[in-house]
Design an enzyme around this catalytic site. Structure first.
Site, mmCIF file in Angstrom:
data_model
loop_
_atom_site.group_PDB
_atom_site.id
_atom_site.type_symbol
_atom_site.label_atom_id
_atom_site.label_comp_id
_atom_site.label_asym_id
_atom_site.label_seq_id
_atom_site.Cartn_x
_atom_site.Cartn_y
_atom_site.Cartn_z
ATOM 1 N N ASP A 28 35.669 -31.383 10.582
ATOM 2 C CA ASP A 28 35.017 -31.512 11.881
ATOM 3 C C ASP A 28 34.009 -30.383 12.019
ATOM 4 O O ASP A 28 34.272 -29.252 11.594
ATOM 5 C CB ASP A 28 36.040 -31.425 13.015
ATOM 6 N N ASP A 70 34.699 -39.487 14.159
ATOM 7 C CA ASP A 70 35.367 -39.404 15.465
ATOM 8 C C ASP A 70 34.502 -40.027 16.555
ATOM 9 O O ASP A 70 35.006 -40.740 17.435
ATOM 10 C CB ASP A 70 35.654 -37.942 15.836
#
Length: 161
Positions: A122, A140
Site C-alpha cells: 500500500d 483497494d
C-alpha cells in the site's frame, strides 16, 4: 455452456486493466521509485506516498500476521474473484459489469501481492485530508468503487415484463 455476455466480456476486460494498473503501479513504487527506501514522501496537497506492508484486508483491517492467515486471505480473495467472474459471464447491465470488473481486478491484484511478498503493498496516502487515515493502493480503490457500484446496481428497479 452459454457464451459470455457482452457485458461479461467488458467486466473481464476491466478486471485485466485494473490488474495491470495495480501491478504496474506497485512495480514502479517498489523497484523504480524505491518508496521502501524513502518510507514516505509528500507530493502535493493532501497526497503523499507512504510505504505500508498491509498484512490484513483492505485498508489494513483485520491484521493477519501469521502465514496461515496470509494464505487464507489469498485463497479467499481468489475464490471471491472466481465467483464474481462466474457471475460476470451472465451480466447484462453495464453498472453490474463495471462493479464486478473492478472488484475482480482488485482482488486478484492484492492476492498476487500476498503470494509474491507475503503482504499487500500500500502506498497512496491522503491522511492530510484529516478524515481518511488509511494508506491504500490501486486494487483497494478498485474494490471499494466496485462494491459501491454493485450496491448501486442492486438498488435499480427491475423493468416491467
Amino acid at each position: 455452456m452459454k457464451p459470455v455476455s457482452r457485458q461479461g466480456l467488458a467486466a473481464y476486460g476491466l478486471a485485466l486493466v485494473v490488474l495491470a494498473l495495480d501491478q504496474l503501479s506497485k512495480h514502479w513504487i517498489l523497484f523504480v521509485y524505491d518508496l521502501p527506501g524513502r518510507v514516505s514522501e509528500h507530493l502535493f496537497g493532501p497526497l503523499a506516498l507512504t510505504m505500508v506492508w498491509n498484512r490484513g484486508v483492505s485498508f489494513g483491517l483485520f491484521r493477519a500476521d501469521q502465514d496461515l492467515a496470509r494464505w487464507l486471505l489469498t485463497a479467499f480473495s481468489l475464490v471471491v474473484a472466481a465467483i464474481l467472474a462466474a457471475w460476470a459471464r451472465k451480466a447484462v447491465r453495464p453498472l453490474l459489469a463495471l462493479g464486478l470488473g473492478l472488484v475482480i481486478g482488485g482482488a486478484v491484484g492484492n492476492a498476487i501481492d500476498r503470494i509474491r511478498f507475503g503482504a499487500v503493498a500500500d502506498f497512496i496516502d491522503v491522511q492530510r485530508l484529516g478524515f481518511f487515515p488509511w494508506v491504500f493502493n490501486v486494487a483497494d480503490s478498485a474494490i471499494t468503487i466496485g462494491v459501491a457500484l454493485l450496491l448501486l446496481d442492486s438498488l435499480r428497479k427491475e423493468p416491467a415484463t
